[in-house]
Write a protein that holds these residues in place. Structure first.
Motif, PDB file in Angstrom:
ATOM      1  N   LEU A  76       0.849  -1.191   0.000  1.00  0.00           N
ATOM      2  CA  LEU A  76       0.000   0.000   0.000  1.00  0.00           C
ATOM      3  C   LEU A  76       0.885   1.242   0.000  1.00  0.00           C
ATOM      4  O   LEU A  76       1.732   1.421   0.879  1.00  0.00           O
ATOM      5  N   CYS A 134     -10.364  -3.156  -8.081  1.00  0.00           N
ATOM      6  CA  CYS A 134      -9.255  -3.629  -7.269  1.00  0.00           C
ATOM      7  C   CYS A 134      -9.692  -3.913  -5.841  1.00  0.00           C
ATOM      8  O   CYS A 134     -10.720  -3.413  -5.385  1.00  0.00           O
ATOM      9  N   ALA A 136      -8.714  -2.992  -2.932  1.00  0.00           N
ATOM     10  CA  ALA A 136      -8.775  -1.929  -1.921  1.00  0.00           C
ATOM     11  C   ALA A 136     -10.117  -1.209  -1.936  1.00  0.00           C
ATOM     12  O   ALA A 136     -10.519  -0.614  -0.940  1.00  0.00           O
ATOM     13  N   ALA A 163      -6.813   2.896 -11.017  1.00  0.00           N
ATOM     14  CA  ALA A 163      -7.933   2.349 -10.244  1.00  0.00           C
ATOM     15  C   ALA A 163      -9.026   3.390 -10.053  1.00  0.00           C
ATOM     16  O   ALA A 163     -10.202   3.085 -10.119  1.00  0.00           O
ATOM     17  N   SER A 175      -5.629   6.982  -7.821  1.00  0.00           N
ATOM     18  CA  SER A 175      -5.058   5.745  -7.279  1.00  0.00           C
ATOM     19  C   SER A 175      -4.749   4.773  -8.407  1.00  0.00           C
ATOM     20  O   SER A 175      -5.326   4.856  -9.493  1.00  0.00           O
ATOM     21  N   SER A 177      -3.638   0.444  -9.176  1.00  0.00           N
ATOM     22  CA  SER A 177      -3.504  -0.862  -8.547  1.00  0.00           C
ATOM     23  C   SER A 177      -3.055  -1.900  -9.555  1.00  0.00           C
ATOM     24  O   SER A 177      -3.259  -1.760 -10.773  1.00  0.00           O
ATOM     25  N   PHE A 182      -1.714  -1.518  -4.163  1.00  0.00           N
ATOM     26  CA  PHE A 182      -2.614  -0.382  -4.304  1.00  0.00           C
ATOM     27  C   PHE A 182      -1.875   0.848  -3.803  1.00  0.00           C
ATOM     28  O   PHE A 182      -1.206   0.799  -2.768  1.00  0.00           O
ATOM     29  N   CYS A 184      -2.383   5.208  -3.481  1.00  0.00           N
ATOM     30  CA  CYS A 184      -3.356   6.285  -3.658  1.00  0.00           C
ATOM     31  C   CYS A 184      -2.764   7.639  -3.328  1.00  0.00           C
ATOM     32  O   CYS A 184      -1.867   7.761  -2.492  1.00  0.00           O
TER      33      CYS A 184
END
Lengths: 205, 264
Positions: A76, A134, A136, A163, A175, A177, A182, A184
């Motif tokens: 992340l 995705c 997330a 994403a 974001s 992914s 992921f 952002c």
């Protein structure tokens, strides 16, 4: 164990506490390559200037270990932790990033108020830029508002990474992914319940 | 679309909320963390803590308040009051503040803005400006021209004129790297007659960074006016929300109905 990578850019406490509130059992704030290599999941946060960030990562010898493990375990990236993944940034003249993905980091137009600061909504579907589903964003409303605070945004070469997008004087990528990665531009750790839900999706992965 | 922000401000003294909060359903209405949680539930977009502790030792207590808040409340937090140098800023950011608001120290040492934004990023450096209309410059009509009013910058909690023009100072702060301006009208503050639209517009016209308007909110229409007519990106209020004369939710629902982009 989730390794929260500490390279001296901004406070990691909020991110650590938010991950815990989202159900993480063990979060380690670390600047050690060994801990990063051992972790089940990685979080790369960060606010501030990209040139300083990349210098710090190199000084701490973390650039290589991040690149080595980024696709091996759930990852992340938040804010600067998204921008750092790309080839280069306009910030501080021309700064090379980690180069995990092809693309550039650009500054918002001077016609806009910069930083882009406050709550703005994400878009998960649109016609111009392709967006993908995705992990997330599971259970996150398609139009959810997240907290943003940044002056630069990423322009990935590979549009299939996108994403979500967000509107600020035009559409920008909020974001990306790919598999279990992921990253952002917004701050889930500052986005109240919807942000915690996103972190929960990561913690549960 | 970027939404307009509604920001409650808590005055914190020696680790406790002052101004006599009268929240219902709170066991301890003086604990900033509980009040912050309450505001989070009410959909505040950010929080501002203003530390008004008198002594240096007691100012250290704010760090603990910030730490506990960051553990319990997951929203942007700005902390201001008594910040003197880079070490103060670093301590607050490390404790969990997202932004720091600097007033007197920025006026006395403008290079602090440059150093702090260079080190921590513009996004976390808010310059707070307390402005008051200069009496000798009230609008005067002369042969058809209107002289625009000017505002004096005040420091030390509004006690000392800084001999700076507010608009010029805002521009300078932006140039030095401030990421946001928290603008308080001393003329409007406490009146409940609405924000100072003139001052706010003068500042938002002069800079290209977000501006938070503060001082004078008395009813929900005041939020509408300042957010639609003055170029402000956010509106801050303290006592109005403290005393629950209006809730943030009520303000936001009203704004939404009137077509202002808000998160609710």
């Amino acid at each position: 164990m989730i390794a929260l990578i500490d390279y001296g850019m901004g406070n990691l406490r909020s991110v650590a506490k938010a991950l815990e509130a989202a159900g993480a059992q063990e979060v380690k704030v670390t600047a050690h390559a060994k801990v990063i290599a051992k972790a089940q999941k990685l979080v790369l946060p960060g606010v501030g200037a990209m040139n300083e960030a990349i210098a710090e990562l190199k000084k701490l010898k973390l650039a290589e270990v991040i690149k080595e493990h980024i696709f091996k375990k759930p990852f992340l990236g938040i804010c600067l932790g998204l921008q750092l993944l790309f080839t280069e940034s306009e910030e501080g003249g021309r700064t090379l990033g980690l180069g995990v993905f092809e693309g550039r980091v650009k500054r918002f137009s001077n016609k806009l108020k910069v930083p882009h600061m406050g709550w703005n909504n994400i878009r998960t579907q649109n016609s111009e830029l392709r967006t993908q589903k995705c992990f997330a964003l599971n259970n996150i409303p398609a139009n959810a508002h997240f907290y943003f605070c940044h002056s630069y945004y990423v322009v990935p070469e590979d549009k299939s990474l996108i994403a979500t997008t967000t509107e600020y004087g035009g559409e920008f990528v909020s974001s990306i992914s790919k598999d279990n990665l992921f990253a952002c531009q917004f701050h889930p750790e500052k986005s109240q319940s919807v942000g915690l839900r996103l972190l929960e999706n990561f913690v549960r992965l | 679309m970027l939404t307009k922000r509604i920001i409650p401000c808590l005055d914190v003294k020696d680790g406790r909320v002052v101004k006599g909060v009268k929240f219902l359903h709170l066991k301890d209405a003086g604990d900033p963390v509980l009040v912050a949680k309450r505001y989070e539930q009410d959909q505040a977009d950010e929080l501002v803590f203003l530390d008004i502790s008198a002594s240096a030792e007691n100012r250290g207590i704010i760090l603990d308040v910030v730490r506990r808040t960051a553990e319990n409340v997951f929203m942007p937090l700005t902390v201001g009051g008594g910040i003197r140098d880079l070490a103060d800023i670093r301590n607050l950011l490390n404790a969990g503040a997202d932004k720091v608001s600097i007033n007197t120290a920025a006026v006395k040492h403008p290079e602090l803005i440059k150093e702090a934004s260079g080190k921590f990023g513009s996004q976390c450096i808010v310059v707070a400006i307390d402005g008051k209309k200069r009496p000798q410059c009230l609008p005067v009509r002369q042969a058809g021209t209107v002289h625009s009013p000017q505002w004096e910058v005040y420091i030390n909690g509004g006690r000392t004129p800084a001999e700076l023009d507010a608009v010029a100072w805002a521009k300078k702060a932006e140039r030095l790297g401030a990421g946001e301006i928290l603008l308080t009208s001393m003329d409007a503050d406490g009146t409940k007659n609405g924000y100072d639209l003139h001052l706010t517009k003068a500042i938002t016209d002069a800079v290209n960074i977000p501006v938070i308007a503060s001082g004078g909110a008395g009813k929900k229409e005041d939020f509408y006016t300042v957010l639609t007519e003055s170029g402000a990106d956010a509106a801050l209020a303290a006592s109005l929300f403290h005393y629950q004369e209006l809730t943030i939710k009520e303000v936001k629902e009203y704004l939404k109905k009137k077509g202002v982009p808000v998160r609710c």
